[in-house]
Design a protein around this motif. Structure first.
Motif, PDB file in Angstrom:
ATOM      1  N   ARG A 131       0.824  -1.217   0.000  1.00  0.00           N
ATOM      2  CA  ARG A 131       0.000   0.000   0.000  1.00  0.00           C
ATOM      3  C   ARG A 131       0.855   1.262   0.000  1.00  0.00           C
ATOM      4  N   ALA A 132       2.075   1.166   0.541  1.00  0.00           N
ATOM      5  CA  ALA A 132       2.990   2.307   0.559  1.00  0.00           C
ATOM      6  C   ALA A 132       3.773   2.418  -0.743  1.00  0.00           C
ATOM      7  N   LEU A 148      15.183  -5.561   1.599  1.00  0.00           N
ATOM      8  CA  LEU A 148      15.685  -4.214   1.830  1.00  0.00           C
ATOM      9  C   LEU A 148      14.715  -3.417   2.706  1.00  0.00           C
ATOM     10  N   THR A 149      13.434  -3.561   2.424  1.00  0.00           N
ATOM     11  CA  THR A 149      12.414  -2.866   3.215  1.00  0.00           C
ATOM     12  C   THR A 149      12.461  -3.307   4.672  1.00  0.00           C
ATOM     13  N   HIS A 150      12.555  -4.603   4.891  1.00  0.00           N
ATOM     14  CA  HIS A 150      12.622  -5.134   6.256  1.00  0.00           C
ATOM     15  C   HIS A 150      13.844  -4.600   6.989  1.00  0.00           C
ATOM     16  N   LEU A 151      14.964  -4.561   6.310  1.00  0.00           N
ATOM     17  CA  LEU A 151      16.208  -4.061   6.897  1.00  0.00           C
ATOM     18  C   LEU A 151      16.048  -2.610   7.334  1.00  0.00           C
ATOM     19  N   LEU A 152      15.531  -1.783   6.432  1.00  0.00           N
ATOM     20  CA  LEU A 152      15.410  -0.360   6.735  1.00  0.00           C
ATOM     21  C   LEU A 152      14.346  -0.088   7.801  1.00  0.00           C
ATOM     22  N   GLY A 161      15.822  -0.520  10.988  1.00  0.00           N
ATOM     23  CA  GLY A 161      16.672   0.621  11.277  1.00  0.00           C
ATOM     24  C   GLY A 161      15.907   1.870  11.640  1.00  0.00           C
ATOM     25  N   GLY A 162      14.567   1.796  11.635  1.00  0.00           N
ATOM     26  CA  GLY A 162      13.750   2.919  12.054  1.00  0.00           C
ATOM     27  C   GLY A 162      13.366   3.885  10.957  1.00  0.00           C
ATOM     28  N   TYR A 163      13.564   3.501   9.692  1.00  0.00           N
ATOM     29  CA  TYR A 163      13.247   4.410   8.605  1.00  0.00           C
ATOM     30  C   TYR A 163      11.754   4.381   8.283  1.00  0.00           C
ATOM     31  N   PRO A 164      11.153   5.544   7.992  1.00  0.00           N
ATOM     32  CA  PRO A 164       9.721   5.590   7.661  1.00  0.00           C
ATOM     33  C   PRO A 164       9.452   5.015   6.284  1.00  0.00           C
ATOM     34  N   LEU A 165       8.209   4.625   6.060  1.00  0.00           N
ATOM     35  CA  LEU A 165       7.851   3.961   4.808  1.00  0.00           C
ATOM     36  C   LEU A 165       8.061   4.854   3.591  1.00  0.00           C
ATOM     37  N   ILE A 197      11.651   4.696   2.668  1.00  0.00           N
ATOM     38  CA  ILE A 197      11.980   3.386   2.109  1.00  0.00           C
ATOM     39  C   ILE A 197      11.474   3.276   0.675  1.00  0.00           C
ATOM     40  N   ALA A 198      10.283   3.815   0.414  1.00  0.00           N
ATOM     41  CA  ALA A 198       9.745   3.770  -0.953  1.00  0.00           C
ATOM     42  C   ALA A 198      10.687   4.458  -1.927  1.00  0.00           C
ATOM     43  N   THR A 199      11.278   5.572  -1.511  1.00  0.00           N
ATOM     44  CA  THR A 199      12.227   6.285  -2.369  1.00  0.00           C
ATOM     45  C   THR A 199      13.482   5.451  -2.608  1.00  0.00           C
ATOM     46  N   VAL A 200      14.002   4.851  -1.528  1.00  0.00           N
ATOM     47  CA  VAL A 200      15.219   4.051  -1.644  1.00  0.00           C
ATOM     48  C   VAL A 200      14.993   2.832  -2.543  1.00  0.00           C
ATOM     49  N   VAL A 201      13.884   2.130  -2.332  1.00  0.00           N
ATOM     50  CA  VAL A 201      13.595   0.950  -3.144  1.00  0.00           C
ATOM     51  C   VAL A 201      13.391   1.348  -4.599  1.00  0.00           C
ATOM     52  N   GLY A 202      12.775   2.512  -4.826  1.00  0.00           N
ATOM     53  CA  GLY A 202      12.637   2.996  -6.200  1.00  0.00           C
ATOM     54  C   GLY A 202      13.985   3.221  -6.849  1.00  0.00           C
ATOM     55  N   GLN A 203      14.950   3.713  -6.084  1.00  0.00           N
ATOM     56  CA  GLN A 203      16.301   3.911  -6.600  1.00  0.00           C
ATOM     57  C   GLN A 203      16.959   2.577  -6.941  1.00  0.00           C
ATOM     58  N   VAL A 204      16.694   1.583  -6.102  1.00  0.00           N
ATOM     59  CA  VAL A 204      17.257   0.262  -6.374  1.00  0.00           C
ATOM     60  C   VAL A 204      16.703  -0.284  -7.682  1.00  0.00           C
TER      61      VAL A 204
END
Length: 233
Positions: free
Chosen positions: A143-144, A170-174, A177-181, A184-191
């Motif tokens: 959903r995110a 990657l999402t689980h890892l972040l 680590g306390g990162y907001p969704l 994480i959506a931005t980081v996964v998009g970069q991946v």
């Protein structure tokens, strides 16, 4: 070990309130204190050692696990206490392995090579079990807009392939680590696009630092727990 101490003596060492010390005793994180005829608590060096162990365990494992360890010790179940310690180390090892797996996946992406297709597509239940989370958590990531699994045309069920599993790891890892969704959506998009990896590298470095700090905290907690066990009558 029988030198009498006041609650203030224990509190001062850790910069906490005397009420916190009394609460820790009430909650079973410290052994019961003797009382004077007028009702004042009498603590000893054994209690001081217990408080050092408990607070170090909180830093290393969190309040719930630390409390469980101390309760097990005070119930005479040292094996249970050590099992809880072992589980914490096991979780740290899994986090390190996941971090290394993600780094390898990122290395392949930035080198321009596509991930190998999975031999068998996973269901949402299989992916959730692999990560140690609930299926509801995986759906929340979808959903995110973090996960975008395809659907089986016949059943409509989600199908997670190699790239989806990588994104979920990657999402689980972040998340750990306390990162907001949204981050994480931005980081996964970069991946996925294999571009703009600066934020990703920063996130992974930050989580690596957290793992190192947790590992060092576990070493400190182990020493203080051992000292407390040796101090008990």
């Amino acid at each position: 070990m029988n030198t009498p101490l006041r609650p203030a003596d224990l509190a001062r060492e850790h910069g906490i309130s005397t009420q916190a010390v009394r609460n820790y005793e009430h909650d079973g994180f410290l052994p019961p204190a003797a009382r004077t005829p007028s009702g004042y608590r009498i603590y000893t060096q054994v209690h001081a050692s217990a408080l050092r162990a408990f607070l170090a365990l909180v830093t290393a494992y969190g309040h719930t696990t630390a409390g469980g360890i101390m309760h097990a010790v005070h119930a005479g179940d040292v094996e249970r206490a050590l099992t809880l310690v072992d589980r914490g180390h096991e979780q740290l090892l899994r986090d390190r392995e996941t971090l290394n797996a993600v780094r390898k996946a990122i290395g392949h992406l930035t080198a321009g090579s596509a991930p190998e297709p999975a031999a068998t597509a996973w269901s949402i239940g299989e992916l959730a079990h692999h990560l140690g989370v609930t299926a509801a958590t995986v759906r929340a990531w979808e959903r995110a807009d973090i996960l975008v699994p395809e659907r089986d045309r016949a059943t409509g069920y989600r199908v997670y392939r190699a790239a989806d599993i990588r994104d979920a790891e990657l999402t689980h890892l972040l998340r750990r680590g306390g990162y907001p969704l949204d981050h994480i959506a931005t980081v996964v998009g970069q991946v996925r696009t294999a571009g703009g990896t600066e934020s990703l590298a920063e996130a992974l470095k930050s989580w690596q630092d957290r793992l190192t700090a947790r590992g060092l905290a576990m070493l400190d907690a182990a020493g203080r727990l051992g000292a407390y066990l040796n101090s008990r009558p």
